[in-house]
Design a protein around this motif. Structure first.
Motif, PDB file in Angstrom:
ATOM      1  N   ILE A   1     -41.172  61.296  79.019  1.00  0.00           N
ATOM      2  CA  ILE A   1     -40.124  62.190  79.524  1.00  0.00           C
ATOM      3  C   ILE A   1     -38.786  61.445  79.556  1.00  0.00           C
ATOM      4  O   ILE A   1     -37.747  61.964  79.141  1.00  0.00           O
TER       5      ILE A   1
ATOM      6  N   LEU B   1     -35.116  61.880  77.016  1.00  0.00           N
ATOM      7  CA  LEU B   1     -33.757  62.097  77.522  1.00  0.00           C
ATOM      8  C   LEU B   1     -32.878  60.858  77.379  1.00  0.00           C
ATOM      9  O   LEU B   1     -31.794  60.795  77.955  1.00  0.00           O
TER      10      LEU B   1
ATOM     11  N   GLY C   1     -31.888  60.009  82.127  1.00  0.00           N
ATOM     12  CA  GLY C   1     -33.301  60.342  81.991  1.00  0.00           C
ATOM     13  C   GLY C   1     -34.201  59.922  83.130  1.00  0.00           C
ATOM     14  O   GLY C   1     -35.347  60.341  83.188  1.00  0.00           O
TER      15      GLY C   1
ATOM     16  N   GLY D   1     -34.028  60.539  86.457  1.00  0.00           N
ATOM     17  CA  GLY D   1     -34.300  61.591  87.433  1.00  0.00           C
ATOM     18  C   GLY D   1     -35.397  62.527  86.941  1.00  0.00           C
ATOM     19  O   GLY D   1     -36.369  62.807  87.660  1.00  0.00           O
ATOM     20  N   SER D   2     -35.268  62.972  85.693  1.00  0.00           N
ATOM     21  CA  SER D   2     -36.292  63.867  85.132  1.00  0.00           C
ATOM     22  C   SER D   2     -37.614  63.138  84.979  1.00  0.00           C
ATOM     23  O   SER D   2     -38.684  63.738  85.162  1.00  0.00           O
TER      24      SER D   2
ATOM     25  N   LEU E   1     -39.237  63.063  88.409  1.00  0.00           N
ATOM     26  CA  LEU E   1     -39.723  64.399  88.760  1.00  0.00           C
ATOM     27  C   LEU E   1     -40.989  64.728  87.959  1.00  0.00           C
ATOM     28  O   LEU E   1     -41.992  65.195  88.520  1.00  0.00           O
ATOM     29  N   GLY E   2     -40.933  64.458  86.659  1.00  0.00           N
ATOM     30  CA  GLY E   2     -42.093  64.719  85.802  1.00  0.00           C
ATOM     31  C   GLY E   2     -43.294  63.913  86.243  1.00  0.00           C
ATOM     32  O   GLY E   2     -44.417  64.417  86.316  1.00  0.00           O
TER      33      GLY E   2
ATOM     34  N   SER F   1     -23.766  69.959  78.491  1.00  0.00           N
ATOM     35  CA  SER F   1     -23.461  68.871  79.405  1.00  0.00           C
ATOM     36  C   SER F   1     -22.088  68.281  79.112  1.00  0.00           C
ATOM     37  O   SER F   1     -21.640  68.228  77.977  1.00  0.00           O
TER      38      SER F   1
ATOM     39  N   ALA G   1     -42.310  72.217  79.478  1.00  0.00           N
ATOM     40  CA  ALA G   1     -41.545  71.050  79.940  1.00  0.00           C
ATOM     41  C   ALA G   1     -40.956  70.296  78.753  1.00  0.00           C
ATOM     42  O   ALA G   1     -39.780  69.884  78.791  1.00  0.00           O
TER      43      ALA G   1
ATOM     44  N   LEU H   1     -36.945  69.712  77.937  1.00  0.00           N
ATOM     45  CA  LEU H   1     -36.343  68.394  77.687  1.00  0.00           C
ATOM     46  C   LEU H   1     -35.673  68.363  76.307  1.00  0.00           C
ATOM     47  O   LEU H   1     -34.610  67.763  76.137  1.00  0.00           O
TER      48      LEU H   1
ATOM     49  N   ARG I   1     -32.348  70.086  76.593  1.00  0.00           N
ATOM     50  CA  ARG I   1     -31.359  69.216  77.267  1.00  0.00           C
ATOM     51  C   ARG I   1     -30.811  68.181  76.304  1.00  0.00           C
ATOM     52  O   ARG I   1     -29.624  67.896  76.276  1.00  0.00           O
ATOM     53  N   ARG I   2     -31.729  67.634  75.493  1.00  0.00           N
ATOM     54  CA  ARG I   2     -31.304  66.621  74.529  1.00  0.00           C
ATOM     55  C   ARG I   2     -30.407  67.243  73.457  1.00  0.00           C
ATOM     56  O   ARG I   2     -29.423  66.636  73.029  1.00  0.00           O
TER      57      ARG I   2
END
Lengths: 246, 181
Positions: free
Chosen positions: A99, A103, A177, A179-180, A183-184, B2, B120, B124, B127-128
């Protein structure tokens, strides 16, 4: 003077890559061990020590839980509980890495595995410190459902402490990345840990249970079981009686 | 989109895209094993890649019309990086999803675990993608001024994301009915 100090036991500090010193550092100075993992230092030594710590401490906790029924259940629970924690770490750590990497977090599976295993070892040490409470429950004949709920409470506290350690470690990182990733990891950790523990049950059995299975047949879900235990602890039963011996 | 436009650390694109190609097949395999039907093996990758292929040109056209699109090559690169991110995330979630799906007796749990993993990873990936498009807007051509994120470009991306998720969700729901029946 210095010679006098030496003679009464003042020595140089123990090397912190030795297993007892690592465990001591985990208990006393978690920031230092987190910094070592972040720097990628001694990852293999840390992981190895923490796996052994989990294996030993959770075997003790399992044996204590198994002692509520006694007999072969002591051995069964002592084997299964370490597998729950080590299995949870093995299944959850890749999620943390993946994850974060998706990010833009630096990808480092070995360090993440060491971090997850270390945090679980911390939780396992907290649980082994609770062993006297489990034995006290047995000694004062706490009812089965009260024992279940106190066990869930102890494991919840240890789980939260473990997750807090991971969160603290990742919040010290910079870059995107994290924070996510945290959380994940929390979600995966809770789901996988809960389901793995559920799949390998029973650990705690009624003293009058006639036959002790190593594993129970898969039935229902973990959420159903927790709500059922709360209802039973309040005296609301959905069946006439628990299974009795011959 | 973003407002952060700093380039993110990259990863080897080839292996990441391979993971993006294989991940949905693996999720399909988990559902196929539980439902004892072969169709999810084809349906899951078809939903993922079909929806991306069908909707991605729309994002380029809409952002180009509003003057917020980086050059076509940069958009293609942003999509490939985002697909790679989707693949990496899905690879990490595959093991927990497989465990949760196969250790439960309820087919609904299998479906929920698969949905959560793909959902999920897709989130992600989106977002990327948003980040990569903003990064690509920095000096899009030599000497050109930066394309800064605006309310219009953010709205376009949000509407495109909602439409893509909506279409994928509808197709996924059809697959669910087949798996759970």
């Amino acid at each position: 003077m210095i010679g006098a100090l030496d003679s009464v036991g003042f020595h140089a500090p123990a090397r912190v890559d030795r297993p007892p010193a690592l465990i001591d550092q985990l208990l006393r100075d978690r920031d230092a061990i987190v910094a070592r993992i972040a720097a990628g230092k001694d990852l293999m030594a840390i992981t190895r020590t923490m796996v052994v710590t989990i294996a030993i401490t959770m075997a003790i906790v399992g044996a204590a839980l198994g002692s509520y029924r006694g007999g072969i259940q002591i051995g069964y629970a002592a084997i299964k509980l370490p597998l729950v924690l080590i299995g949870t770490a093995a299944l959850s750590a890749p999620a943390l890495t993946a994850i974060g990497a998706a990010l833009g977090r630096r990808s480092r599976l070995t360090a993440d595995l060491a971090l997850v295993i270390t945090s679980l070892a911390y939780g396992a040490l907290l649980l082994v410190a609770c062993t006297p409470l489990i034995l006290l429950g047995r000694a004062i004949d706490l009812s089965y459902h009260q024992m279940i709920l106190s066990t869930v409470m102890m494991f919840s506290v240890a789980g939260i402490a473990s997750l807090r350690l991971v969160t603290r470690a990742l919040s010290a990182e910079t870059g995107p990345g994290r924070g996510s990733a945290v959380l994940g990891l929390c979600v995966v950790f809770a789901l996988v840990g809960g389901q793995l523990a559920w799949s390998l049950r029973p650990y705690l059995l009624r003293p009058r249970t006639p036959e002790v299975p190593f594993l129970r047949e898969t039935e229902g879900s973990l959420a159903d079981a927790i709500s059922g235990a709360i209802r039973s602890a309040r005296g609301i039963y959905t069946r006439d009686s628990a299974p009795l011996g011959d | 989109m973003s407002a952060i436009a700093e380039p993110l650390p990259s990863y080897p694109r080839g292996p990441a895209l391979a993971l993006a190609a294989l991940g949905p097949v693996a999720i399909g395999a988990i559902m196929a094993v539980r439902a004892e039907i072969a169709s999810p093996l084809i349906a899951v990758p078809a939903v993922v890649f079909g929806v991306v292929a069908a909707t991605s040109p729309a994002l380029y056209i809409a952002t180009a019309v509003t003057g917020a699109a980086p050059p076509l090559g940069a958009v293609v690169r942003a999509f490939s990086v985002a697909l790679g991110a989707f693949g990496i995330a899905l690879a990490g979630l595959l093991l927990p999803a497989a465990f949760l799906a196969l250790s439960s007796t309820d087919p609904l749990m299998t479906f929920l675990a698969a949905t959560a993993a793909v959902g999920a990873a897709a989130f992600l990936g989106l977002r990327r993608l948003a980040h990569e498009l903003v990064s690509a807007g920095k000096e899009p051509y030599p000497g050109a001024t930066d394309i800064k994120p605006s309310l219009t470009s953010s709205t376009v991306f949000f509407v495109w994301s909602a439409a893509t998720i909506g279409i994928a969700g509808r197709l996924w729901w059809d697959l669910a009915k087949e798996v759970l029946s």
